[in-house]
Scaffold this motif. Sequence first.
Motif, PDB file in Angstrom:
ATOM      1  N   ASN A  41       0.852  -1.174   0.000  1.00 47.75           N
ATOM      2  CA  ASN A  41       0.000   0.000   0.000  1.00 47.75           C
ATOM      3  C   ASN A  41       0.894   1.231   0.000  1.00 47.75           C
ATOM      4  OD1 ASN A  41      -1.524   2.259   0.914  1.00 47.75           O
ATOM      5  ND2 ASN A  41      -2.995   0.912   1.894  1.00 47.75           N
ATOM      6  N   PRO A  42       0.742   2.119  -0.998  1.00 45.30           N
ATOM      7  CA  PRO A  42       1.609   3.307  -1.065  1.00 45.30           C
ATOM      8  C   PRO A  42       1.487   4.237   0.137  1.00 45.30           C
ATOM      9  CG  PRO A  42       0.184   3.176  -3.002  1.00 45.30           C
ATOM     10  CD  PRO A  42      -0.200   2.056  -2.096  1.00 45.30           C
ATOM     11  N   LEU A  43       0.415   4.100   0.908  1.00 38.61           N
ATOM     12  CA  LEU A  43       0.213   4.968   2.062  1.00 38.61           C
ATOM     13  C   LEU A  43       0.629   4.316   3.381  1.00 38.61           C
ATOM     14  CD1 LEU A  43      -3.259   6.485   1.077  1.00 38.61           C
ATOM     15  CD2 LEU A  43      -0.989   7.442   0.686  1.00 38.61           C
ATOM     16  N   LYS A  44       1.250   3.112   3.306  1.00 40.94           N
ATOM     17  CA  LYS A  44       1.700   2.426   4.520  1.00 40.94           C
ATOM     18  C   LYS A  44       3.184   2.105   4.423  1.00 40.94           C
ATOM     19  CE  LYS A  44      -2.619   0.261   5.861  1.00 40.94           C
ATOM     20  NZ  LYS A  44      -3.285  -0.983   6.251  1.00 40.94           N
ATOM     21  N   LYS A  45       3.808   1.971   5.598  1.00 39.96           N
ATOM     22  CA  LYS A  45       5.218   1.583   5.634  1.00 39.96           C
ATOM     23  C   LYS A  45       5.353   0.094   5.333  1.00 39.96           C
ATOM     24  CE  LYS A  45       6.420   4.882   9.260  1.00 39.96           C
ATOM     25  NZ  LYS A  45       6.859   5.007  10.648  1.00 39.96           N
ATOM     26  N   GLN A  46       6.247  -0.250   4.440  1.00 40.07           N
ATOM     27  CA  GLN A  46       6.467  -1.648   4.074  1.00 40.07           C
ATOM     28  C   GLN A  46       6.909  -2.478   5.275  1.00 40.07           C
ATOM     29  OE1 GLN A  46       5.747  -3.088   1.153  1.00 40.07           O
ATOM     30  NE2 GLN A  46       6.456  -5.083   1.826  1.00 40.07           N
ATOM     31  N   SER A  47       7.657  -1.883   6.178  1.00 41.03           N
ATOM     32  CA  SER A  47       8.183  -2.615   7.333  1.00 41.03           C
ATOM     33  C   SER A  47       7.077  -3.096   8.270  1.00 41.03           C
ATOM     34  CB  SER A  47       9.174  -1.745   8.107  1.00 41.03           C
ATOM     35  OG  SER A  47       8.522  -0.592   8.603  1.00 41.03           O
ATOM     36  N   GLU A  48       5.882  -2.526   8.177  1.00 38.93           N
ATOM     37  CA  GLU A  48       4.774  -2.912   9.037  1.00 38.93           C
ATOM     38  C   GLU A  48       4.021  -4.132   8.511  1.00 38.93           C
ATOM     39  OE1 GLU A  48       2.331   0.560   9.188  1.00 38.93           O
ATOM     40  OE2 GLU A  48       3.723   1.672  10.445  1.00 38.93           O
ATOM     41  N   LEU A  49       4.308  -4.552   7.281  1.00 35.84           N
ATOM     42  CA  LEU A  49       3.528  -5.604   6.645  1.00 35.84           C
ATOM     43  C   LEU A  49       4.155  -6.986   6.782  1.00 35.84           C
ATOM     44  CD1 LEU A  49       2.570  -3.818   3.295  1.00 35.84           C
ATOM     45  CD2 LEU A  49       1.133  -4.163   5.312  1.00 35.84           C
ATOM     46  N   MET A  50       3.307  -7.965   7.068  1.00 34.11           N
ATOM     47  CA  MET A  50       3.741  -9.360   7.019  1.00 34.11           C
ATOM     48  C   MET A  50       4.010  -9.716   5.565  1.00 34.11           C
ATOM     49  SD  MET A  50       1.153 -11.479   9.470  1.00 34.11           S
ATOM     50  CE  MET A  50      -0.350 -10.589   9.173  1.00 34.11           C
ATOM     51  N   ASP A  51       4.660 -10.823   5.350  1.00 34.62           N
ATOM     52  CA  ASP A  51       4.901 -11.315   4.004  1.00 34.62           C
ATOM     53  C   ASP A  51       3.580 -11.380   3.232  1.00 34.62           C
ATOM     54  OD1 ASP A  51       6.602 -12.926   1.981  1.00 34.62           O
ATOM     55  OD2 ASP A  51       4.874 -14.239   2.395  1.00 34.62           O
ATOM     56  N   GLU A  52       3.574 -10.890   2.009  1.00 35.96           N
ATOM     57  CA  GLU A  52       2.343 -10.826   1.217  1.00 35.96           C
ATOM     58  C   GLU A  52       1.735 -12.205   0.955  1.00 35.96           C
ATOM     59  OE1 GLU A  52       4.226 -10.371  -3.234  1.00 35.96           O
ATOM     60  OE2 GLU A  52       4.501  -8.753  -1.798  1.00 35.96           O
ATOM     61  N   ASN A  53       2.562 -13.209   0.743  1.00 40.85           N
ATOM     62  CA  ASN A  53       2.044 -14.553   0.492  1.00 40.85           C
ATOM     63  C   ASN A  53       1.395 -15.138   1.749  1.00 40.85           C
ATOM     64  OD1 ASN A  53       2.807 -14.915  -2.333  1.00 40.85           O
ATOM     65  ND2 ASN A  53       4.890 -14.762  -1.549  1.00 40.85           N
ATOM     66  N   ASN A  54       1.946 -14.837   2.915  1.00 42.19           N
ATOM     67  CA  ASN A  54       1.322 -15.273   4.168  1.00 42.19           C
ATOM     68  C   ASN A  54      -0.026 -14.579   4.360  1.00 42.19           C
ATOM     69  OD1 ASN A  54       3.416 -16.997   4.846  1.00 42.19           O
ATOM     70  ND2 ASN A  54       4.416 -15.536   6.219  1.00 42.19           N
ATOM     71  N   ARG A  55      -0.091 -13.288   4.064  1.00 42.94           N
ATOM     72  CA  ARG A  55      -1.345 -12.549   4.204  1.00 42.94           C
ATOM     73  C   ARG A  55      -2.406 -13.094   3.246  1.00 42.94           C
ATOM     74  NH1 ARG A  55      -0.655  -7.371   2.634  1.00 42.94           N
ATOM     75  NH2 ARG A  55       1.505  -7.611   1.975  1.00 42.94           N
ATOM     76  N   PHE A  56      -1.990 -13.380   2.015  1.00 44.16           N
ATOM     77  CA  PHE A  56      -2.924 -13.941   1.040  1.00 44.16           C
ATOM     78  C   PHE A  56      -3.437 -15.312   1.492  1.00 44.16           C
ATOM     79  CE2 PHE A  56      -3.614 -16.608  -2.776  1.00 44.16           C
ATOM     80  CZ  PHE A  56      -4.753 -15.990  -3.238  1.00 44.16           C
ATOM     81  N   ARG A  57      -2.533 -16.156   1.954  1.00 45.74           N
ATOM     82  CA  ARG A  57      -2.917 -17.498   2.404  1.00 45.74           C
ATOM     83  C   ARG A  57      -3.877 -17.407   3.594  1.00 45.74           C
ATOM     84  NH1 ARG A  57      -4.897 -21.780   1.569  1.00 45.74           N
ATOM     85  NH2 ARG A  57      -4.308 -23.597   2.748  1.00 45.74           N
ATOM     86  N   MET A  58      -3.647 -16.464   4.501  1.00 45.41           N
ATOM     87  CA  MET A  58      -4.550 -16.289   5.634  1.00 45.41           C
ATOM     88  C   MET A  58      -5.952 -15.884   5.162  1.00 45.41           C
ATOM     89  SD  MET A  58      -2.267 -14.463   8.538  1.00 45.41           S
ATOM     90  CE  MET A  58      -0.714 -15.150   9.061  1.00 45.41           C
ATOM     91  N   VAL A  59      -6.022 -15.020   4.158  1.00 53.33           N
ATOM     92  CA  VAL A  59      -7.331 -14.639   3.618  1.00 53.33           C
ATOM     93  C   VAL A  59      -8.017 -15.869   3.035  1.00 53.33           C
ATOM     94  CG1 VAL A  59      -8.535 -13.285   1.855  1.00 53.33           C
ATOM     95  CG2 VAL A  59      -6.749 -12.209   3.235  1.00 53.33           C
ATOM     96  N   GLU A  60      -7.288 -16.653   2.254  1.00 53.63           N
ATOM     97  CA  GLU A  60      -7.872 -17.874   1.683  1.00 53.63           C
ATOM     98  C   GLU A  60      -8.443 -18.776   2.777  1.00 53.63           C
ATOM     99  OE1 GLU A  60      -5.661 -19.222  -2.355  1.00 53.63           O
ATOM    100  OE2 GLU A  60      -4.434 -19.400  -0.531  1.00 53.63           O
ATOM    101  N   ILE A  61      -7.679 -18.961   3.818  1.00 52.29           N
ATOM    102  CA  ILE A  61      -8.106 -19.832   4.922  1.00 52.29           C
ATOM    103  C   ILE A  61      -9.313 -19.243   5.649  1.00 52.29           C
ATOM    104  CG2 ILE A  61      -7.401 -20.679   7.207  1.00 52.29           C
ATOM    105  CD1 ILE A  61      -4.536 -20.980   5.938  1.00 52.29           C
ATOM    106  N   ALA A  62      -9.283 -17.942   5.902  1.00 52.25           N
ATOM    107  CA  ALA A  62     -10.346 -17.289   6.669  1.00 52.25           C
ATOM    108  C   ALA A  62     -11.697 -17.326   5.950  1.00 52.25           C
ATOM    109  CB  ALA A  62      -9.961 -15.846   6.987  1.00 52.25           C
ATOM    110  N   ILE A  63     -11.705 -17.255   4.629  1.00 48.28           N
ATOM    111  CA  ILE A  63     -12.974 -17.177   3.890  1.00 48.28           C
ATOM    112  C   ILE A  63     -13.441 -18.534   3.367  1.00 48.28           C
ATOM    113  CG2 ILE A  63     -12.538 -14.783   3.272  1.00 48.28           C
ATOM    114  CD1 ILE A  63     -11.952 -15.775   0.393  1.00 48.28           C
ATOM    115  N   ASP A  64     -12.664 -19.561   3.609  1.00 41.79           N
ATOM    116  CA  ASP A  64     -12.992 -20.895   3.100  1.00 41.79           C
ATOM    117  C   ASP A  64     -14.408 -21.304   3.497  1.00 41.79           C
ATOM    118  OD1 ASP A  64     -12.411 -23.384   1.807  1.00 41.79           O
ATOM    119  OD2 ASP A  64     -12.175 -24.277   3.795  1.00 41.79           O
ATOM    120  N   GLY A  65     -15.176 -21.729   2.520  1.00 46.76           N
ATOM    121  CA  GLY A  65     -16.516 -22.225   2.785  1.00 46.76           C
ATOM    122  C   GLY A  65     -17.630 -21.235   2.523  1.00 46.76           C
TER     123      GLY A  65
END
Length: 188
Positions: A41-65
Amino acid sequence: MTIGIFPGSFNPIHMGHLALANWICEFCDLDELWFLVSPRNPLKKQSELMDENNRFRMVEIAIDGYPKFRASNFEFMLPRPSYTVNTLRELRKQFPDKTFQLIMGADNWEKMSWWKDYEELINEFSIIIYPRKGYEITIPPQYINIKKADAPLLEISSTFIRRAIKENKDIRFFLPAKIWEMRNLFDL
């Protein structure tokens, strides 16, 4: 088919994101809602973000079903930083049979003038604005593509989640159970 695009860092995804998305999907006449994981996100510090692939995988898991939700890493393939107007244009190009509506909070709506090509974004795409504490939603009458969602006010933030976990607080009910189990992946 009308698709709601819910962009965010989802750093991590939590029950507030899910409850809000569920409400918007069901009460704003959307066929589907795509959680668009933003790698940078251009308006956020990169250092505050978890790995993008981990974040994506968490979304997949959270919305499953839930059949109306999709996890999307569409922006992972686009130039960085990700600008919403470019993403929506590319989505429209790659999925011409779908209509896309941007979902944003009142806090982002108030800062809309900071966004790249914000006037073009407002004129080209429909936007659904949900409430955030401390922000009024005022939509000028000329913006006919923009509507306010009278969604419940949910004040849970990913910042709060990360801070509480760092402080060893047991906040398991703020996260889907499987995401709570993955809290060791949160880069704290």
